[in-house]
Design a protein around this motif. Sequence first.
Motif, PDB file in Angstrom:
ATOM      1  N   PRO A  19       0.716  -1.154   0.121  1.00 18.06           N
ATOM      2  CA  PRO A  19      -0.015  -0.015  -0.029  1.00 18.06           C
ATOM      3  C   PRO A  19       0.780   1.300   0.178  1.00 18.06           C
ATOM      4  CG  PRO A  19      -0.994  -1.698   1.644  1.00 18.06           C
ATOM      5  CD  PRO A  19       0.477  -2.032   1.101  1.00 18.06           C
ATOM      6  N   GLY A  20       2.016   1.251   0.779  1.00 21.11           N
ATOM      7  CA  GLY A  20       2.722   2.616   1.049  1.00 21.11           C
ATOM      8  C   GLY A  20       3.648   2.691  -0.581  1.00 21.11           C
ATOM      9  N   VAL A  21       4.129   1.402  -1.186  1.00 18.02           N
ATOM     10  CA  VAL A  21       4.580   1.699  -2.366  1.00 18.02           C
ATOM     11  C   VAL A  21       3.681   2.038  -3.365  1.00 18.02           C
ATOM     12  CG1 VAL A  21       5.621   0.249  -4.543  1.00 18.02           C
ATOM     13  CG2 VAL A  21       6.315  -0.153  -1.968  1.00 18.02           C
ATOM     14  N   TRP A  22       2.522   1.692  -3.454  1.00 13.64           N
ATOM     15  CA  TRP A  22       1.437   2.292  -4.551  1.00 13.64           C
ATOM     16  C   TRP A  22       1.157   3.752  -4.032  1.00 13.64           C
ATOM     17  CZ3 TRP A  22      -0.310   1.731  -8.808  1.00 13.64           C
ATOM     18  CH2 TRP A  22      -1.586   2.259  -9.236  1.00 13.64           C
ATOM     19  N   ARG A  23       1.178   4.133  -2.974  1.00 18.07           N
ATOM     20  CA  ARG A  23       1.016   5.610  -2.621  1.00 18.07           C
ATOM     21  C   ARG A  23       2.302   6.436  -3.397  1.00 18.07           C
ATOM     22  NH1 ARG A  23      -1.127   3.615   1.975  1.00 18.07           N
ATOM     23  NH2 ARG A  23       0.678   4.009   3.168  1.00 18.07           N
ATOM     24  N   PRO A  27       1.091   8.167  -7.882  1.00 18.94           N
ATOM     25  CA  PRO A  27       1.190   9.940  -8.473  1.00 18.94           C
ATOM     26  C   PRO A  27       2.098   9.904  -9.578  1.00 18.94           C
ATOM     27  CG  PRO A  27       1.665   9.500  -6.091  1.00 18.94           C
ATOM     28  CD  PRO A  27       1.228   8.307  -6.531  1.00 18.94           C
ATOM     29  N   VAL A  28       3.073   8.967  -9.513  1.00 18.18           N
ATOM     30  CA  VAL A  28       4.177   9.291 -10.508  1.00 18.18           C
ATOM     31  C   VAL A  28       3.562   8.518 -11.948  1.00 18.18           C
ATOM     32  CG1 VAL A  28       6.464   8.351 -11.384  1.00 18.18           C
ATOM     33  CG2 VAL A  28       6.088   9.051  -8.954  1.00 18.18           C
ATOM     34  N   PHE A  29       2.905   7.544 -11.852  1.00 19.16           N
ATOM     35  CA  PHE A  29       2.157   6.733 -13.079  1.00 19.16           C
ATOM     36  C   PHE A  29       1.164   7.568 -13.819  1.00 19.16           C
ATOM     37  CE2 PHE A  29       3.095   1.998 -11.604  1.00 19.16           C
ATOM     38  CZ  PHE A  29       4.344   2.238 -11.850  1.00 19.16           C
ATOM     39  N   ARG A  30       0.121   8.319 -12.991  1.00 18.20           N
ATOM     40  CA  ARG A  30      -0.914   8.856 -13.434  1.00 18.20           C
ATOM     41  C   ARG A  30      -0.557   9.914 -14.460  1.00 18.20           C
ATOM     42  NH1 ARG A  30      -3.503   4.801 -12.809  1.00 18.20           N
ATOM     43  NH2 ARG A  30      -4.416   4.187 -10.898  1.00 18.20           N
ATOM     44  N   PRO A  31       0.469  10.987 -14.134  1.00 15.29           N
ATOM     45  CA  PRO A  31       0.581  12.107 -15.108  1.00 15.29           C
ATOM     46  C   PRO A  31       1.269  11.495 -16.398  1.00 15.29           C
ATOM     47  CG  PRO A  31       1.557  12.437 -13.011  1.00 15.29           C
ATOM     48  CD  PRO A  31       1.297  11.146 -13.093  1.00 15.29           C
ATOM     49  N   ILE A  41      -3.009   2.498 -15.554  1.00 16.63           N
ATOM     50  CA  ILE A  41      -2.888   1.371 -14.770  1.00 16.63           C
ATOM     51  C   ILE A  41      -3.496   0.949 -13.489  1.00 16.63           C
ATOM     52  CG2 ILE A  41      -0.682   1.910 -13.302  1.00 16.63           C
ATOM     53  CD1 ILE A  41       0.602  -0.723 -14.114  1.00 16.63           C
ATOM     54  N   THR A  42      -3.996  -0.294 -13.094  1.00 18.20           N
ATOM     55  CA  THR A  42      -4.754  -0.486 -11.890  1.00 18.20           C
ATOM     56  C   THR A  42      -3.658  -0.835 -10.823  1.00 18.20           C
ATOM     57  OG1 THR A  42      -4.693  -2.694 -12.149  1.00 18.20           O
ATOM     58  CG2 THR A  42      -6.809  -1.384 -13.242  1.00 18.20           C
ATOM     59  N   GLU A  43      -4.177  -0.824  -9.602  1.00 14.06           N
ATOM     60  CA  GLU A  43      -3.275  -1.088  -8.574  1.00 14.06           C
ATOM     61  C   GLU A  43      -2.750  -2.726  -8.812  1.00 14.06           C
ATOM     62  OE1 GLU A  43      -3.030  -1.430  -3.767  1.00 14.06           O
ATOM     63  OE2 GLU A  43      -4.700  -0.416  -4.616  1.00 14.06           O
ATOM     64  N   THR A  44      -3.781  -3.447  -9.347  1.00 14.35           N
ATOM     65  CA  THR A  44      -3.261  -4.859  -9.414  1.00 14.35           C
ATOM     66  C   THR A  44      -2.336  -4.954 -10.090  1.00 14.35           C
ATOM     67  OG1 THR A  44      -5.441  -5.651  -8.670  1.00 14.35           O
ATOM     68  CG2 THR A  44      -4.109  -7.152  -9.713  1.00 14.35           C
ATOM     69  N   GLU A  45      -2.295  -4.274 -11.421  1.00 14.52           N
ATOM     70  CA  GLU A  45      -1.572  -4.421 -12.577  1.00 14.52           C
ATOM     71  C   GLU A  45      -0.073  -3.943 -12.110  1.00 14.52           C
ATOM     72  OE1 GLU A  45      -4.549  -3.911 -16.493  1.00 14.52           O
ATOM     73  OE2 GLU A  45      -3.964  -2.310 -15.475  1.00 14.52           O
ATOM     74  N   SER A  49       3.524  -5.776 -12.082  1.00 11.17           N
ATOM     75  CA  SER A  49       4.588  -5.248 -12.745  1.00 11.17           C
ATOM     76  C   SER A  49       5.844  -4.839 -11.794  1.00 11.17           C
ATOM     77  CB  SER A  49       4.077  -4.015 -13.499  1.00 11.17           C
ATOM     78  OG  SER A  49       5.231  -3.375 -14.211  1.00 11.17           O
ATOM     79  N   TRP A  50       5.770  -4.526 -10.791  1.00 11.19           N
ATOM     80  CA  TRP A  50       6.614  -3.920  -9.824  1.00 11.19           C
ATOM     81  C   TRP A  50       7.280  -5.290  -9.153  1.00 11.19           C
ATOM     82  CZ3 TRP A  50       8.638   0.585  -9.411  1.00 11.19           C
ATOM     83  CH2 TRP A  50       9.604   0.724  -8.227  1.00 11.19           C
TER      84      TRP A  50
END
Length: 169
Positions: A19-23, A27-31, A41-45, A49-50
Amino acid sequence: MAAPTTPLQIRPYEDADWPGVWRLLEPVFRPGETFPNDPAITETEASESWEEQNRAVMVAVDAARALVGAYSLRPNSLALGAHVANAGYVVAEHARRQGIGSRLCQHYLQAARRLGFQAMKFNLVVSTNIAGIRCWERNGFQSIGTLPGAFLHKQLGYVDALVMFQLLL
């Protein structure tokens, strides 16, 4: 680059860190400005990937145990090219310009050597990612080529990308 203002621990990623890594990543992926991932990208995807094909996934936590950065380290290619490493990393927006990116870079270079990689390559360094380019150059990477229009920047359209490389021997 200023020195980090708080102690920093870089440790192995645990499932509970996601959850912390996703946070950090969302905000880096979205822009759509620095990572080639689909901005939708979804959180699951993103999680798959990570963690997929990685030899090391690490997180950086500050004195309050808050995640302020992370990296994943993996082979850059298959089989006969697997001796060259590749990594993705992210630093929390509020923690940038404190030297955390350089500390993560130095850590993954050491980890890559320990894992037997002979070189490190970034395949698609977006030319507008000046902070990332400077960080990697400060840590021994050289630009070995420019890929014209290789990155579709969400705001600027097609921009160049650099290939950056460092021997680890």
